[in-house]
Design an enzyme around this catalytic site. Structure first.
Site, short mmCIF file in Angstrom:
data_model
loop_
_atom_site.label_atom_id
_atom_site.label_comp_id
_atom_site.label_asym_id
_atom_site.label_seq_id
_atom_site.Cartn_x
_atom_site.Cartn_y
_atom_site.Cartn_z
CE LYS A 75 16.26 -30.64 6.98
NZ LYS A 75 17.22 -31.00 5.90
CB SER A 158 19.84 -28.06 5.68
OG SER A 158 19.27 -29.26 5.21
CB SER A 182 21.15 -31.51 4.11
OG SER A 182 21.45 -30.23 3.61
#
Lengths: 495, 95
Positions: A75, A158, A182
């Site tokens: 990420k 997210s 997330s």
């Protein structure tokens, strides 16, 4: 089409069926030809160098780590030295990190190859990946929708880029971070296994901060076994993170295979009430029945304060964010506005141009909650509610070993359908947020498909530091179901 | 609760953000709807409840007083918008 797991790749590399360089090239090719916008940066050169090094190391050592030479995606919230790290924001569009996050360093030390950095909601604030400065991410399951609609679905957020990338076969696994859901919510939307470890398990050093008392990194994979393998390389005490848990390192695969016939599952009535999609409710009930077949007992429980989780979270997280994001002022790193009149105007112009709408909203809510005269009514009250929510879990775990429910109230929704109303977007995380407030470990695992062909996630929550048990509870379900092996049509062939 | 435009302006100033006049209504509407969500907290009696700041109620760890960081100034300043002689340059604050 079927999935490719880390466990299979590890075996193939060990047996010499494939080299890390071959594997890395294959995934880089897939990323290159993909149309999901799942990546913000692809680090091909570095990935091939690491893969070559991994192949050399394998040929010279007998006892290499399980994931030596396995490529994964990170990420874009994790700093990697010499690599652009944007956190999904314009303010960090050209930021090249001068150091590497401990979690990534740990993985690299185990020989894991980083393919690139995945798309995400700006500063991890969002549940649809639509707040990213680098554009929306397409949920690979969009093409599997039954009925008339063939528009794009959100991948969740997210960690939406990580979820889309794993789901589309662009990487066998990815890292995510989970402040209010997330990791688990995008895992549910994209048919993956996503694990949020206990708060403090994985170091926050080099992981760009959103809400420091809630943020936690974790694995996003196809299977619980893969999640255990990846978490083994991610977790560990870190002197550089003041809230890192100083507990002995452990093997999270150690309980995989243990019987769960004496398991007691707690079902909180609060997680099955109004607002839950009927299709999702049926799938979760079926999943619970599957556990009963495995010998588990069901216990009705209550988490009476869970309705206070969302209000408490939307004070604590924005308050901590407003404080954390004050560092983005155009002085030491990141964007600086081109025109300004004085120092304060430089801060203001830089931040106004550099942050997107959702980040601005949350910073402003946080600034308000922390402003003179409001602290006790907001932040202090929210922290007291946090205690009540945490106590609910402590009491519940006196009666059960694991708490189960849906990960999200609905399956993946259409792009653009909720982005105008912040509060309706926040409701996505209504089941996941209480876990972050309490700091507990939790997972979302694939639990089947709605009548429209969209995946739903089963949410598993266990007591502090019981990740290895949590992963086995997930693993036992995956041994008797094949939901997690289903792949969207856009996936290309096996590596 | 509804925030008036002056309050939104003041919050924006505290946050070092600029909200143009034509967006004040939009922001006050959105922020107010978030505060409405948060308002459920008010009704809860939390007398005697200890605020929870950390899941394990941990306090900050102490460490040995020894050098742990190397000097990385050049490395860190390489990503700064404007530096000179090892200093960060900002607009003049004092005349």
């Amino acid at each position: 089409m079927t999935i490719t797991t880390l466990a299979e790749l590890s075996a193939n590399l060990r047996n010499g069926k494939v080299s890390s360089v071959e594997l890395t090239k294959e995934y880089l090719d897939r990323i290159e030809s993909s149309e999901h916008n799942a990546f913000i940066s692809v680090t091909s050169d570095q990935a091939l160098k690491s893969a070559l090094a991994a192949d050399k190391q394998r040929s010279s050592e007998d006892n290499s780590s399980a994931l030596l030479g396995v490529p994964i995606a990170q990420k874009d919230i994790f700093c990697i030295e010499g690599t652009r790290t944007t956190c999904g924001s314009k303010i960090l569009e050209n930021f090249v990190a001068p150091y590497t996050a401990t979690v990534v360093q740990n993985m690299h030390n185990s020989g894991i190859v980083t393919l690139g950095k995945t798309n995400m909601d700006e500063f991890a604030m969002g549940s649809s990946n639509e707040t990213s400065y680098f554009g929306d991410v397409k949920n690979p399951w969009s093409s599997r929708q039954a009925g008339g609609s063939k528009g794009n679905l959100v991948p969740g957020g997210s960690s939406g880029g990580s979820a889309a990338a794993v789901s589309a076969g662009l990487t066998p696994a990815a890292t995510g971070t989970d402040t209010g859901g997330s990791i688990r919510q995008p895992a549910a939307f994209c048919n993956l296994t996503g694990v949020k470890p206990s708060y403090g398990r994985c170091s926050r050093y080099g992981m760009i901060a959103f809400a420091s008392s809630l943020d936690q990194a974790g694995p996003m994979t196809h299977t619980a076994e893969d999640a255990a393998l990846l978490l083994n390389t991610m977790a560990g005490f870190d002197i550089k993170d003041s809230t890192s848990l100083d507990v002995p390192s452990e093997d999270f695969t150690r309980d995989l295979g243990a019987s769960i016939n004496d398991l007691t599952i707690g079902l909180p009535s609060e997680f099955f009430g109004d607002g839950l999609d009927n299709d999702v409710a049926v799938l979760i009930e079926n999943a619970i029945k599957e556990y009963e077949k495995l010998g588990a007992k069901i216990k009705e429980i209550s988490l009476p304060n869970s309705h206070l989780a969302l209000p408490s979270y939307y004070v604590i997280a924005p308050a901590e964010a407003s404080s954390n994001l004050s560092r983005f002022d155009g002085v030491r790193y990141g964007l600086r506005a081109e025109q300004y009149t004085d120092l304060v105007d430089m801060y203001t112009q830089t931040r106004t141009q550099g942050f997107g709408d959702e980040v601005k909203r949350r910073i402003m809510i946080g600034a308000y909650a922390l402003s003179s005269g409001y602290y006790d009514a907001y932040y202090a009250q929210a922290q007291k509610l946090r205690r009540l929510i945490s106590n609910d879990f402590t009491n519940a775990f006196k009666e059960c070993d694991v708490i189960m429910g849906p990960t999200t109230p609905s399956p993946a929704f259409a792009s653009g359908s909720r982005s105008d109303d912040p509060v309706s977007m926040y409701l996505n995380d209504i089941y996941t947020i209480p876990v972050n407030l309490a700091g507990l470990p939790a997972a979302s695992i694939p639990a089947g498909f709605t009548q429209n062909g969209l995946p739903a996630g089963l949410h598993l929550i266990t007591p502090y530091l019981s990740e290895s048990k949590l992963l086995n509870i997930a693993h036992q379900y995956q041994l008797v179901t094949d939901w997690h092996r289903q792949s969207p049509l856009t996936t290309r062939g096996n590596a | 609760m509804a925030l008036d435009n002056d309050t939104v302006r003041n919050i924006a100033r505290l946050a070092r953000l600029d909200v143009p006049d034509n967006q004040l209504e939009k922001y006050s509407g959105e922020l107010s709807s978030i505060l409405d969500l948060v308002a459920q907290m008010e009704a809860v009696d939390t007398e005697g409840v200890e605020p929870m700041t950390h899941p394990f109620d941990a306090t900050l760890r102490m460490r040995a007083d020894e050098v742990s960081e190397q000097n990385n100034r050049e490395n860190f300043q390489a990503v700064a918008p404007n530096t000179e002689n090892g200093l960060y340059l900002v607009p003049k604050v004092i005349d």
